[in-house]
Design a protein around this motif. Structure first.
Motif, PDB file in Angstrom:
ATOM      1  N   PRO A  55       0.842  -1.204   0.000  1.00 36.41           N
ATOM      2  CA  PRO A  55       0.000   0.000   0.000  1.00 36.41           C
ATOM      3  C   PRO A  55       0.879   1.258   0.000  1.00 36.41           C
ATOM      4  CG  PRO A  55      -0.739  -1.542   1.680  1.00 36.41           C
ATOM      5  CD  PRO A  55       0.561  -2.068   1.149  1.00 36.41           C
ATOM      6  N   LEU A  56       0.334   2.338  -0.507  1.00 39.14           N
ATOM      7  CA  LEU A  56       1.112   3.560  -0.687  1.00 39.14           C
ATOM      8  C   LEU A  56       1.690   4.114   0.622  1.00 39.14           C
ATOM      9  CD1 LEU A  56       2.146   5.421  -2.840  1.00 39.14           C
ATOM     10  CD2 LEU A  56       0.044   6.752  -2.647  1.00 39.14           C
ATOM     11  N   TYR A  57       0.957   4.018   1.730  1.00 41.87           N
ATOM     12  CA  TYR A  57       1.487   4.560   2.979  1.00 41.87           C
ATOM     13  C   TYR A  57       2.744   3.800   3.417  1.00 41.87           C
ATOM     14  CZ  TYR A  57      -0.259   0.825   6.064  1.00 41.87           C
ATOM     15  OH  TYR A  57      -0.473  -0.378   6.691  1.00 41.87           O
ATOM     16  N   ILE A  58       2.829   2.513   3.140  1.00 40.35           N
ATOM     17  CA  ILE A  58       4.015   1.725   3.489  1.00 40.35           C
ATOM     18  C   ILE A  58       5.197   2.149   2.621  1.00 40.35           C
ATOM     19  CG2 ILE A  58       5.033  -0.596   3.416  1.00 40.35           C
ATOM     20  CD1 ILE A  58       2.331  -1.676   4.365  1.00 40.35           C
ATOM     21  N   VAL A  59       4.950   2.363   1.350  1.00 39.54           N
ATOM     22  CA  VAL A  59       6.013   2.823   0.449  1.00 39.54           C
ATOM     23  C   VAL A  59       6.493   4.209   0.879  1.00 39.54           C
ATOM     24  CG1 VAL A  59       6.636   3.352  -1.939  1.00 39.54           C
ATOM     25  CG2 VAL A  59       5.087   1.453  -1.439  1.00 39.54           C
ATOM     26  N   ALA A  60       5.572   5.066   1.268  1.00 35.19           N
ATOM     27  CA  ALA A  60       5.942   6.417   1.702  1.00 35.19           C
ATOM     28  C   ALA A  60       6.823   6.371   2.947  1.00 35.19           C
ATOM     29  CB  ALA A  60       4.679   7.239   1.970  1.00 35.19           C
ATOM     30  N   VAL A  61       6.460   5.528   3.896  1.00 38.34           N
ATOM     31  CA  VAL A  61       7.267   5.392   5.110  1.00 38.34           C
ATOM     32  C   VAL A  61       8.645   4.834   4.760  1.00 38.34           C
ATOM     33  CG1 VAL A  61       7.492   4.077   7.263  1.00 38.34           C
ATOM     34  CG2 VAL A  61       5.338   5.236   6.715  1.00 38.34           C
ATOM     35  N   SER A  62       8.665   3.828   3.919  1.00 41.31           N
ATOM     36  CA  SER A  62       9.933   3.236   3.493  1.00 41.31           C
ATOM     37  C   SER A  62      10.816   4.276   2.813  1.00 41.31           C
ATOM     38  CB  SER A  62       9.659   2.061   2.560  1.00 41.31           C
ATOM     39  OG  SER A  62      10.851   1.508   2.094  1.00 41.31           O
ATOM     40  N   TRP A  63      10.224   5.060   1.931  1.00 37.44           N
ATOM     41  CA  TRP A  63      10.967   6.101   1.241  1.00 37.44           C
ATOM     42  C   TRP A  63      11.501   7.144   2.215  1.00 37.44           C
ATOM     43  CZ3 TRP A  63       9.266  11.289   0.655  1.00 37.44           C
ATOM     44  CH2 TRP A  63      10.136  12.073  -0.108  1.00 37.44           C
ATOM     45  N   ALA A  64      10.682   7.566   3.182  1.00 35.76           N
ATOM     46  CA  ALA A  64      11.111   8.568   4.166  1.00 35.76           C
ATOM     47  C   ALA A  64      12.286   8.061   4.986  1.00 35.76           C
ATOM     48  CB  ALA A  64       9.942   8.944   5.086  1.00 35.76           C
ATOM     49  N   VAL A  65      12.209   6.816   5.406  1.00 36.87           N
ATOM     50  CA  VAL A  65      13.302   6.237   6.192  1.00 36.87           C
ATOM     51  C   VAL A  65      14.566   6.157   5.344  1.00 36.87           C
ATOM     52  CG1 VAL A  65      14.105   4.146   7.366  1.00 36.87           C
ATOM     53  CG2 VAL A  65      11.796   4.991   7.779  1.00 36.87           C
ATOM     54  N   LEU A  66      14.407   5.754   4.097  1.00 33.47           N
ATOM     55  CA  LEU A  66      15.559   5.651   3.197  1.00 33.47           C
ATOM     56  C   LEU A  66      16.145   7.033   2.906  1.00 33.47           C
ATOM     57  CD1 LEU A  66      17.420   4.042   1.299  1.00 33.47           C
ATOM     58  CD2 LEU A  66      15.638   4.195  -0.440  1.00 33.47           C
ATOM     59  N   ALA A  67      15.311   7.951   2.505  1.00 31.78           N
ATOM     60  CA  ALA A  67      15.798   9.274   2.098  1.00 31.78           C
ATOM     61  C   ALA A  67      16.335  10.079   3.276  1.00 31.78           C
ATOM     62  CB  ALA A  67      14.680  10.044   1.398  1.00 31.78           C
ATOM     63  N   LEU A  68      15.552  10.176   4.320  1.00 34.38           N
ATOM     64  CA  LEU A  68      15.958  11.017   5.447  1.00 34.38           C
ATOM     65  C   LEU A  68      16.910  10.303   6.402  1.00 34.38           C
ATOM     66  CD1 LEU A  68      12.583  12.804   6.203  1.00 34.38           C
ATOM     67  CD2 LEU A  68      14.550  13.670   4.940  1.00 34.38           C
ATOM     68  N   GLY A  69      16.567   9.057   6.754  1.00 40.02           N
ATOM     69  CA  GLY A  69      17.415   8.327   7.688  1.00 40.02           C
ATOM     70  C   GLY A  69      18.781   8.027   7.120  1.00 40.02           C
ATOM     71  N   ASP A  70      18.814   7.384   5.966  1.00 41.51           N
ATOM     72  CA  ASP A  70      20.090   7.023   5.352  1.00 41.51           C
ATOM     73  C   ASP A  70      20.862   8.261   4.924  1.00 41.51           C
ATOM     74  OD1 ASP A  70      21.988   5.081   4.523  1.00 41.51           O
ATOM     75  OD2 ASP A  70      21.283   5.265   2.465  1.00 41.51           O
ATOM     76  N   GLY A  71      20.154   9.245   4.406  1.00 38.83           N
ATOM     77  CA  GLY A  71      20.816  10.491   4.008  1.00 38.83           C
ATOM     78  C   GLY A  71      21.452  11.207   5.185  1.00 38.83           C
ATOM     79  N   ALA A  72      20.721  11.303   6.286  1.00 40.39           N
ATOM     80  CA  ALA A  72      21.262  11.957   7.479  1.00 40.39           C
ATOM     81  C   ALA A  72      22.436  11.168   8.056  1.00 40.39           C
ATOM     82  CB  ALA A  72      20.168  12.122   8.541  1.00 40.39           C
ATOM     83  N   ALA A  73      22.324   9.854   8.048  1.00 37.18           N
ATOM     84  CA  ALA A  73      23.415   9.025   8.559  1.00 37.18           C
ATOM     85  C   ALA A  73      24.695   9.283   7.777  1.00 37.18           C
ATOM     86  CB  ALA A  73      23.040   7.547   8.487  1.00 37.18           C
ATOM     87  N   THR A  74      24.573   9.395   6.474  1.00 34.99           N
ATOM     88  CA  THR A  74      25.743   9.649   5.640  1.00 34.99           C
ATOM     89  C   THR A  74      26.311  11.042   5.893  1.00 34.99           C
ATOM     90  OG1 THR A  74      24.931   8.162   3.932  1.00 34.99           O
ATOM     91  CG2 THR A  74      26.574   9.790   3.251  1.00 34.99           C
ATOM     92  N   LEU A  75      25.455  12.049   5.819  1.00 34.89           N
ATOM     93  CA  LEU A  75      25.938  13.423   5.974  1.00 34.89           C
ATOM     94  C   LEU A  75      26.484  13.710   7.369  1.00 34.89           C
ATOM     95  CD1 LEU A  75      23.128  15.327   4.046  1.00 34.89           C
ATOM     96  CD2 LEU A  75      25.463  14.868   3.282  1.00 34.89           C
ATOM     97  N   ILE A  76      25.734  13.358   8.367  1.00 30.21           N
ATOM     98  CA  ILE A  76      26.145  13.648   9.743  1.00 30.21           C
ATOM     99  C   ILE A  76      27.267  12.707  10.182  1.00 30.21           C
ATOM    100  CG2 ILE A  76      25.365  13.691  12.147  1.00 30.21           C
ATOM    101  CD1 ILE A  76      22.616  14.649  11.024  1.00 30.21           C
TER     102      ILE A  76
END
Length: 143
Positions: free
Chosen positions: A34-55
């Protein structure tokens, strides 16, 4: 700029595997979940992984004992930013969820994804983080 330029890095002699996998895994998740699951997955990937790399790269601190390429500050950043992104999208897409339910679901999803991202796996983290986030959210069945 040609279409290929979006997936090609100047310093590499081939397409960026991470960029291609980022797109493909999210496309496949859209077909399966379902779309809400994909959205959560995308947010975790984009923000979580992105922040982990940058910070994680900017603020040098103690490395994780099981993976010297990752740090505690990177993993904590992943968890915090991934949780925030997942929470915001859950509240937006499923307004019927209570604040606490959305926050707990977002936090659990980001925590498991942060642990998986910290492991020295041979799988690209654009795949492992996105898939694990989607599966965790699906198993919690918040709706």
């Amino acid at each position: 700029m040609k279409f290929r330029g979006y997936f090609y890095r100047q310093q590499e002699n081939k397409y960026s595997q991470g960029a291609v996998l980022y797109f493909l895994v999210l496309f496949i998740l859209i077909i399966i979940f379902p779309l809400y699951i994909v959205a959560v997955s995308w947010a975790v990937l984009a923000l979580g992984d992105g922040a982990a790399t940058l910070i994680g790269r900017h603020f040098k601190c103690q490395e994780l004992p099981w993976n010297r390429k990752k740090s505690y500050v990177g993993s904590i950043s992943f968890f915090l930013f991934g949780t925030c992104g997942a929470f915001i999208l859950l509240q937006w897409m499923l307004p019927e969820l209570s604040f606490n339910t959305a926050l707990i679901a977002a936090g659990k999803t980001a925590l498991v994804a942060a642990i998986v991202e910290s492991l020295p796996l041979k799988i690209n983290d654009n795949v492992s983080v996105a898939v694990v986030s989607a599966v965790v959210m699906y198993l919690m069945a918040v709706v």
